[in-house]
Design a protein around this motif. Structure first.
Motif, PDB file in Angstrom:
ATOM      1  N   MET A   1      20.009  -2.669  -3.074  1.00  0.00           N
ATOM      2  CA  MET A   1      19.046  -3.566  -2.439  1.00  0.00           C
ATOM      3  C   MET A   1      19.167  -4.948  -3.070  1.00  0.00           C
ATOM      4  SD  MET A   1      14.916  -3.026  -2.071  1.00  0.00           S
ATOM      5  CE  MET A   1      14.715  -3.050  -3.846  1.00  0.00           C
ATOM      6  N   GLU A   2      19.672  -5.949  -2.272  1.00  0.00           N
ATOM      7  CA  GLU A   2      19.959  -7.261  -2.840  1.00  0.00           C
ATOM      8  C   GLU A   2      18.707  -8.111  -3.055  1.00  0.00           C
ATOM      9  OE1 GLU A   2      20.996  -6.139   0.087  1.00  0.00           O
ATOM     10  OE2 GLU A   2      23.123  -5.653  -0.138  1.00  0.00           O
ATOM     11  N   ASN A   3      17.803  -8.119  -2.082  1.00  0.00           N
ATOM     12  CA  ASN A   3      16.623  -8.974  -2.127  1.00  0.00           C
ATOM     13  C   ASN A   3      15.349  -8.145  -2.142  1.00  0.00           C
ATOM     14  OD1 ASN A   3      18.182 -11.451  -1.823  1.00  0.00           O
ATOM     15  ND2 ASN A   3      18.555 -10.778   0.288  1.00  0.00           N
ATOM     16  N   PRO A   4      14.267  -8.720  -2.653  1.00  0.00           N
ATOM     17  CA  PRO A   4      12.986  -7.995  -2.616  1.00  0.00           C
ATOM     18  C   PRO A   4      12.612  -7.616  -1.191  1.00  0.00           C
ATOM     19  CG  PRO A   4      12.828  -9.945  -4.007  1.00  0.00           C
ATOM     20  CD  PRO A   4      14.142 -10.039  -3.294  1.00  0.00           C
ATOM     21  N   LEU A   5      11.963  -6.482  -1.045  1.00  0.00           N
ATOM     22  CA  LEU A   5      11.544  -6.037   0.279  1.00  0.00           C
ATOM     23  C   LEU A   5      10.373  -6.879   0.775  1.00  0.00           C
ATOM     24  CD1 LEU A   5      11.709  -2.132  -0.025  1.00  0.00           C
ATOM     25  CD2 LEU A   5      13.368  -3.667   1.041  1.00  0.00           C
ATOM     26  N   LYS A   6      10.543  -7.454   1.936  1.00  0.00           N
ATOM     27  CA  LYS A   6       9.486  -8.195   2.623  1.00  0.00           C
ATOM     28  C   LYS A   6       9.211  -7.431   3.918  1.00  0.00           C
ATOM     29  CE  LYS A   6       9.711 -11.433  -0.517  1.00  0.00           C
ATOM     30  NZ  LYS A   6       8.641 -11.560  -1.543  1.00  0.00           N
ATOM     31  N   VAL A   7       8.085  -6.749   3.967  1.00  0.00           N
ATOM     32  CA  VAL A   7       7.847  -5.747   5.010  1.00  0.00           C
ATOM     33  C   VAL A   7       6.888  -6.240   6.077  1.00  0.00           C
ATOM     34  CG1 VAL A   7       6.948  -3.418   5.455  1.00  0.00           C
ATOM     35  CG2 VAL A   7       8.298  -3.866   3.393  1.00  0.00           C
ATOM     36  N   LEU A   8       7.263  -6.006   7.327  1.00  0.00           N
ATOM     37  CA  LEU A   8       6.339  -6.124   8.450  1.00  0.00           C
ATOM     38  C   LEU A   8       5.898  -4.705   8.780  1.00  0.00           C
ATOM     39  CD1 LEU A   8       4.926  -7.583  10.797  1.00  0.00           C
ATOM     40  CD2 LEU A   8       7.030  -7.268  12.141  1.00  0.00           C
ATOM     41  N   GLU A   9       4.604  -4.442   8.636  1.00  0.00           N
ATOM     42  CA  GLU A   9       4.069  -3.097   8.853  1.00  0.00           C
ATOM     43  C   GLU A   9       3.411  -3.062  10.236  1.00  0.00           C
ATOM     44  OE1 GLU A   9       1.246   0.154   6.495  1.00  0.00           O
ATOM     45  OE2 GLU A   9       1.130  -1.981   6.001  1.00  0.00           O
ATOM     46  N   LEU A  10       4.101  -2.420  11.185  1.00  0.00           N
ATOM     47  CA  LEU A  10       3.608  -2.337  12.558  1.00  0.00           C
ATOM     48  C   LEU A  10       2.862  -1.033  12.778  1.00  0.00           C
ATOM     49  CD1 LEU A  10       6.784  -3.627  14.449  1.00  0.00           C
ATOM     50  CD2 LEU A  10       4.767  -4.950  13.771  1.00  0.00           C
ATOM     51  N   TYR A  11       1.844  -1.080  13.653  1.00  0.00           N
ATOM     52  CA  TYR A  11       0.993   0.092  13.876  1.00  0.00           C
ATOM     53  C   TYR A  11       0.520   0.621  12.512  1.00  0.00           C
ATOM     54  CZ  TYR A  11       3.970  -0.213  18.046  1.00  0.00           C
ATOM     55  OH  TYR A  11       4.683  -0.651  19.142  1.00  0.00           O
ATOM     56  N   SER A  12      -0.060  -0.273  11.744  1.00  0.00           N
ATOM     57  CA  SER A  12      -0.293  -0.018  10.321  1.00  0.00           C
ATOM     58  C   SER A  12      -1.349   1.035  10.039  1.00  0.00           C
ATOM     59  CB  SER A  12      -0.679  -1.322   9.616  1.00  0.00           C
ATOM     60  OG  SER A  12      -1.778  -1.944  10.272  1.00  0.00           O
ATOM     61  N   GLY A  13      -2.223   1.334  11.018  1.00  0.00           N
ATOM     62  CA  GLY A  13      -3.218   2.366  10.788  1.00  0.00           C
ATOM     63  C   GLY A  13      -4.041   2.090   9.555  1.00  0.00           C
ATOM     64  N   ILE A  14      -4.204   3.116   8.718  1.00  0.00           N
ATOM     65  CA  ILE A  14      -5.012   2.970   7.499  1.00  0.00           C
ATOM     66  C   ILE A  14      -4.166   2.650   6.270  1.00  0.00           C
ATOM     67  CG2 ILE A  14      -6.911   4.383   8.358  1.00  0.00           C
ATOM     68  CD1 ILE A  14      -5.793   6.734   6.758  1.00  0.00           C
ATOM     69  N   GLY A  15      -2.883   2.319   6.497  1.00  0.00           N
ATOM     70  CA  GLY A  15      -2.069   1.818   5.387  1.00  0.00           C
ATOM     71  C   GLY A  15      -1.126   2.807   4.743  1.00  0.00           C
ATOM     72  N   GLY A  16      -0.795   3.881   5.421  1.00  0.00           N
ATOM     73  CA  GLY A  16       0.102   4.873   4.836  1.00  0.00           C
ATOM     74  C   GLY A  16       1.462   4.318   4.460  1.00  0.00           C
ATOM     75  N   MET A  17       2.038   3.491   5.326  1.00  0.00           N
ATOM     76  CA  MET A  17       3.340   2.886   5.031  1.00  0.00           C
ATOM     77  C   MET A  17       3.248   1.956   3.824  1.00  0.00           C
ATOM     78  SD  MET A  17       5.826   3.817   7.169  1.00  0.00           S
ATOM     79  CE  MET A  17       6.096   4.548   8.800  1.00  0.00           C
ATOM     80  N   HIS A  18       2.157   1.202   3.742  1.00  0.00           N
ATOM     81  CA  HIS A  18       1.961   0.283   2.611  1.00  0.00           C
ATOM     82  C   HIS A  18       1.901   1.057   1.297  1.00  0.00           C
ATOM     83  CE1 HIS A  18       0.004  -3.819   1.446  1.00  0.00           C
ATOM     84  NE2 HIS A  18       0.661  -3.303   0.424  1.00  0.00           N
ATOM     85  N   TYR A  19       1.182   2.159   1.300  1.00  0.00           N
ATOM     86  CA  TYR A  19       1.107   2.978   0.086  1.00  0.00           C
ATOM     87  C   TYR A  19       2.462   3.585  -0.257  1.00  0.00           C
ATOM     88  CZ  TYR A  19      -3.959   2.709  -0.518  1.00  0.00           C
ATOM     89  OH  TYR A  19      -5.235   2.275  -0.767  1.00  0.00           O
ATOM     90  N   ALA A  20       3.267   3.929   0.757  1.00  0.00           N
ATOM     91  CA  ALA A  20       4.611   4.455   0.495  1.00  0.00           C
ATOM     92  C   ALA A  20       5.476   3.392  -0.167  1.00  0.00           C
ATOM     93  CB  ALA A  20       5.248   4.928   1.803  1.00  0.00           C
ATOM     94  N   LEU A  21       5.320   2.149   0.265  1.00  0.00           N
ATOM     95  CA  LEU A  21       6.048   1.038  -0.355  1.00  0.00           C
ATOM     96  C   LEU A  21       5.644   0.881  -1.820  1.00  0.00           C
ATOM     97  CD1 LEU A  21       7.897  -1.505  -0.024  1.00  0.00           C
ATOM     98  CD2 LEU A  21       5.821  -2.767   0.576  1.00  0.00           C
TER      99      LEU A  21
END
Length: 334
Positions: free
Chosen positions: A1-21
């Motif tokens: 992974m060359e650069n820091p992850l900059k995430v667009l979280e679509l259909y974010s709901g209650i934040g499950g993807m954010h917590y996975a990050l």
């Protein structure tokens, strides 16, 4: 992974993807924007991630230029699953709830800087849909390498069944290991190249955990979680009944606590299960906190004041398993 992850979280709901990050521990990673149309889910998201830019609106209101200005290099998303389920009548791309996803398929080719990584979660059945066919066609045209899975938390050592479809995509000549580099195949097991990113895979060396590790202290459980007599008398025979030392539980859906059959397990807190004397059994629902624990949300996750038990179950039932997504994200970007 060359650069820091900059995430667009679509259909974010209650934040499950954010917590996975966050679970991945990536240095300088951030969610640059989260988007969800649900007012209730947005309240929970903003309660837990007050510093993240959140948009409570449809993806259809965004242009390719809007996305380019956000500066993200990763998309994490869980599009509406109803178009691909039996209860949703499996209308697929003809379902109005698919419109935002179809709009996204138009945005990606129009972007000046498409993302390097895409991680998507959906229900089993999406892999056979027209939406799946169209999305994979767009990804191929844009030069993405794609790997697909059908996986359940049980395979990761978590005592809960929640079979879901996952798509991982890499851009710009980034290739997946040869073990999974098989176009069109949907893997239903955990390949060795993915196992190295998982702490617990339900194997002989790392056995599945028991439910008791995910339960709240008995003294903190109020009587409201006990099953009503009417429910016991009418539905006991069709319920999935587990106990604290069980190593499995069924998928908790958004209708848990409302419908008795097929919406999630109930817990037997007694020493035995007496089918001849139904009312003698000590059965209760799992609390929202316990459901969140089984979905691997962290201890600090919470709902804002004022949310009912029914609302909590519904929002959790529409969410995802944080640990499974975290393992897949590590595999995707490493």
């Amino acid at each position: 992974m060359e650069n820091p992850l900059k995430v667009l979280e679509l259909y974010s709901g209650i934040g499950g993807m954010h917590y996975a990050l966050l679970d991945g521990g990536y240095a300088n990673a951030e969610v640059v924007c989260s988007i969800d149309i649900s007012p209730a889910a947005s309240l929970v998201y903003k309660h837990n991630f007050p510093c993240t830019t959140h948009c409570e609106r449809s993806i259809e209101g965004f242009s390719a230029e809007d996305f380019d200005r956000m500066g993200f290099n990763t998309i994490m998303m869980s599009p509406p699953c109803q178009p691909f389920t039996r209860l949703g009548l499996q209308k697929d791309v003809d379902d109005p709830r698919s419109r935002s996803f179809l709009h996204l398929m138009k945005l990606l080719p129009a972007m000046q800087s498409p993302p390097n990584y895409i991680l998507m979660e959906n229900v089993k059945g999406f892999e056979n849909s027209k939406a799946h066919e169209l999305f994979c066609k767009v990804l191929k045209q844009l030069g993405f390498s794609v790997v697909e899975f059908l996986l359940s938390p049980k395979q990761f050592g978590i005592p809960n069944s929640r079979l879901r479809y996952y798509l991982l995509a890499k851009h710009n000549q980034k290739e997946f290991p040869d073990e999974v580099n098989q176009l069109g195949k949907v893997f239903d097991d955990i390949p060795l190249c993915l196992k190295r990113f998982c702490n617990n895979t339900g194997s002989k060396e790392n056995p599945t955990k028991t439910l008791e590790q995910f339960l709240e202290e008995p003294s903190s459980i109020s009587d409201e979680y006990g099953l009503p007599e009417k429910t016991l008398l009418r539905y006991l025979n069709v319920m999935d009944i587990v106990n604290p030392v069980s190593k499995s539980s069924t998928c908790f859906t958004k209708s848990y606590g409302y419908y008795a059959e097929g919406t999630g397990s109930v817990l037997n807190t007694g020493s035995t299960l007496d089918m001849s004397n139904v009312l003698a059994n000590k059965l209760r629902y799992f609390t929202p906190t316990e459901v969140a624990n089984l979905m691997c949300f962290p201890e600090q996750f919470s709902f804002p004041d004022g949310f009912t038990r029914k609302q909590k179950y519904k929002l959790l039932g529409n969410s995802l398993n944080v640990y499974v997504v975290s393992c897949l994200l590590k595999f995707l970007v490493t």
